[in-house]
Design an enzyme around this catalytic site. Structure first.
Site, PDB file in Angstrom:
ATOM      1  N   SER A  40      -0.056 -17.420 -14.815  1.00  0.00           N
ATOM      2  CA  SER A  40      -1.377 -17.660 -14.241  1.00  0.00           C
ATOM      3  C   SER A  40      -1.324 -17.808 -12.729  1.00  0.00           C
ATOM      4  O   SER A  40      -2.359 -17.951 -12.080  1.00  0.00           O
ATOM      5  CB  SER A  40      -1.995 -18.921 -14.859  1.00  0.00           C
ATOM      6  N   ARG A  49      -4.738 -21.639 -17.787  1.00  0.00           N
ATOM      7  CA  ARG A  49      -4.140 -22.886 -18.257  1.00  0.00           C
ATOM      8  C   ARG A  49      -2.643 -22.778 -18.550  1.00  0.00           C
ATOM      9  O   ARG A  49      -1.882 -23.703 -18.249  1.00  0.00           O
ATOM     10  CB  ARG A  49      -4.862 -23.385 -19.520  1.00  0.00           C
ATOM     11  N   PHE A  50      -2.199 -21.679 -19.151  1.00  0.00           N
ATOM     12  CA  PHE A  50      -0.825 -21.600 -19.642  1.00  0.00           C
ATOM     13  C   PHE A  50      -0.015 -20.519 -18.927  1.00  0.00           C
ATOM     14  O   PHE A  50      -0.535 -19.456 -18.582  1.00  0.00           O
ATOM     15  CB  PHE A  50      -0.806 -21.296 -21.145  1.00  0.00           C
ATOM     16  N   PRO A 265      -5.141 -14.775 -12.592  1.00  0.00           N
ATOM     17  CA  PRO A 265      -4.856 -15.519 -13.825  1.00  0.00           C
ATOM     18  C   PRO A 265      -4.124 -14.719 -14.898  1.00  0.00           C
ATOM     19  O   PRO A 265      -3.570 -15.303 -15.826  1.00  0.00           O
ATOM     20  CB  PRO A 265      -6.243 -15.938 -14.314  1.00  0.00           C
ATOM     21  N   PHE A 266      -4.114 -13.379 -14.799  1.00  0.00           N
ATOM     22  CA  PHE A 266      -3.400 -12.561 -15.787  1.00  0.00           C
ATOM     23  C   PHE A 266      -2.239 -11.802 -15.136  1.00  0.00           C
ATOM     24  O   PHE A 266      -2.017 -10.629 -15.393  1.00  0.00           O
ATOM     25  CB  PHE A 266      -4.366 -11.600 -16.496  1.00  0.00           C
ATOM     26  N   SER A 267      -1.514 -12.509 -14.286  1.00  0.00           N
ATOM     27  CA  SER A 267      -0.338 -11.920 -13.660  1.00  0.00           C
ATOM     28  C   SER A 267       0.786 -11.783 -14.686  1.00  0.00           C
ATOM     29  O   SER A 267       0.822 -12.490 -15.692  1.00  0.00           O
ATOM     30  CB  SER A 267       0.132 -12.780 -12.486  1.00  0.00           C
ATOM     31  N   GLU A 283      -8.176  -9.566 -14.981  1.00  0.00           N
ATOM     32  CA  GLU A 283      -9.100  -9.198 -16.068  1.00  0.00           C
ATOM     33  C   GLU A 283      -8.496  -9.374 -17.461  1.00  0.00           C
ATOM     34  O   GLU A 283      -7.430  -8.840 -17.759  1.00  0.00           O
ATOM     35  CB  GLU A 283      -9.569  -7.747 -15.907  1.00  0.00           C
ATOM     36  N   LYS A 299     -16.784  -5.294 -13.905  1.00  0.00           N
ATOM     37  CA  LYS A 299     -17.388  -4.109 -13.279  1.00  0.00           C
ATOM     38  C   LYS A 299     -18.298  -4.611 -12.170  1.00  0.00           C
ATOM     39  O   LYS A 299     -19.242  -5.362 -12.411  1.00  0.00           O
ATOM     40  CB  LYS A 299     -18.200  -3.293 -14.295  1.00  0.00           C
TER      41      LYS A 299
END
Length: 480
Positions: A40, A49-50, A265-267, A283, A299
């Protein structure tokens, strides 16, 4: 063969200071083949969060279209003793992955503890599904060049994981008793061990970034898309350009710099046999928790500004943009249809439409689509039915993908695919691989694009693609 015994995952709290960043632990594994970090990146986003990392899988599967290769590292039929075995299978990769997951790990004990249910992942499958995996499920042209070593799908089966809960600061080691896993002492001791020289090595670009399309070529292709839109072929088409350069040094150091600058957050960081994936995606694609399904398509984009008034003005412009809202709504409708293939009738809802979310480089327009999984479907059938994500294809999806293949000079590989996990209890979380880079054979690739609709202005769309990599390309030009 599927294991008949049911075993609960064991969750052990690690004696690691809450101030520790998960990268301090994962750095000791980052050079290991099939090591994966879902990160994250110290984001304050609600989805941050995780942090999770895995390494040393029981087995791993790669796919080049319908040609799959399974490598077994442990003998799941004989007390998980170490082995080296390769099996080649032709068939649909996601179906083969499902069989591998079910056969490699014992079934989940149905009476899991409450704390077990809190953690997002204990043991199961983790890896990536490249954009071109969609060719296994839809008939597409073969115009764009494929120049990559990296497979269309790469997923490992893992019997343990390390997780940090960023809300509490607690670290956990999850495993299945009697299956291969490190001890708590081994994980805790990582903080006192020196890193290998290669991990700390200098990062350097050896050549300038170069796009696979000149600006006038990109703009001309946008005009081609507008012609398709006027002809009624599509409502929206995503077009991307690809940047590449030669590099030397540590991809891990490059990733650490990117995560700090973007805090997405979605690394993710994935080390494969011949390539490395660096992702700083904001995303979410598909999440499944206790059969509840969620997708959060992006989008609509505006750049960030260091001037607070300009930054606020950009937010207001995005919020009130008829064009961006229409673009977002098209993808929401597409996802409602895609999710309905594996969800209960009348369960699809849109609880949030056109929300503004701000990231380090850009502001985005984000919506949320939810549903409930059919009892006859699972997370992998949901993934297959919705893949690749509509937010990075256009609508209708298949025709948009055909146009993408015609107009983009090279295949996308990992870009616009998905990274994530499928827990052995059936839960899943996956990202859309935007802001994602591929490193292989001393070459680094990075893509950027956007959705084109009838009132898109080609010059503006070109600039938006550059805005999206404004905290990627210039940062990696510096020696790290």
């Amino acid at each position: 063969m599927q294991h008949s015994a049911c075993k609960s995952s064991r969750i052990q709290t690690l004696a690691i200071p809450p101030s520790t960043d998960i990268t301090e632990l994962f750095a000791h594994y980052c050079q290991s083949k099939w090591s994966i970090l879902l990160d994250s990146a110290n984001s304050t986003h609600k989805n941050a969060r995780f942090d999770i990392f895995v390494a040393k899988p029981i087995a791993a599967i790669t796919a080049y279209q319908n040609s799959c290769e399974i490598e077994y590292f442990y003998d799941h039929l004989n007390d998980y003793s170490p082995i080296e075995k390769v099996e080649k299978i032709t068939g649909q990769p996601i179906a083969i992955l499902r069989t591998l997951l079910q056969s490699s790990l014992p079934k989940e004990q149905p009476t899991a503890k409450d704390r077990d249910r809190l953690l997002p992942f204990t043991c199961g499958a983790m890896g990536y599904f490249g954009y071109d995996l969609g060719r296994c499920y839809e008939t597409l042209p073969n115009v764009a060049k494929s120049v990559y070593q990296s497979p269309d799908m790469a997923v490992g089966i893992y019997s343990w994981s390390v997780i940090k809960d960023n809300h509490t600061g607690l670290f956990y080691l999850t495993d299945i008793p009697s299956l291969p896993a490190p001890t708590t002492a081994e994980i805790e001791s990582l903080l006192n061990r020196p890193l290998c020289e290669k991990t700390q090595g200098k990062w350097q670009l050896k050549t300038p970034w170069q796009s696979n399309m000149l600006k006038n070529e990109y703009v001309a292709k946008l005009q081609n898309i507008l012609d398709y839109l006027r002809a009624g072929d599509c409502y929206q088409v995503n077009l991307a350009q690809r940047f590449h350069a030669q590099f030397s040094g540590s991809t891990w150091q490059a990733y650490l710099t990117l995560r700090k600058s973007n805090q997405a957050p979605f690394s993710a960081y994935i080390q494969l046999v011949n390539s490395t994936v660096l992702s700083i995606s904001p995303e979410r694609f598909l999440k499944v928790k206790d059969s509840q399904v969620e997708s959060q398509p992006i989008k609509g984009t505006r750049p960030r500004s260091t001037n607070p008034n300009t930054d606020l003005s950009n937010i207001e412009a995005l919020k009130n943009s008829t064009k961006d809202r229409a673009e977002n709504l098209m993808i929401v409708d597409l996802l409602r249809n895609d999710l309905s293939k594996a969800c209960e009738d009348h369960s699809i809802q849109v609880p949030e439409l056109f929300a503004i979310e701000s990231f380090e480089a850009v502001h985005h327009l984000v919506s949320t689509v939810t549903g409930r999984l059919n009892s006859s479907d699972d997370s992998l059938s949901l993934l297959q039915g919705a893949f690749p994500g509509g937010s990075i294809t256009g609508a209708p999806k298949i025709r948009a993908m055909q146009i993408i293949d015609e107009l983009e000079p090279h295949r996308r590989n990992i870009y616009c695919g998905s990274i994530g996990y499928i827990n052995r209890n059936g839960d899943m979380d996956t990202s859309i691989c935007i802001r994602t880079l591929l490193c292989e054979d001393s070459q680094i690739y990075c893509w950027a694009g956007g959705g084109i609709v009838l009132d898109s202005a080609p010059e503006d769309e070109y600039q938006e693609s550059l805005d999206k990599v404004s905290k990627i390309l210039p940062i990696l030009e510096n020696d790290l």
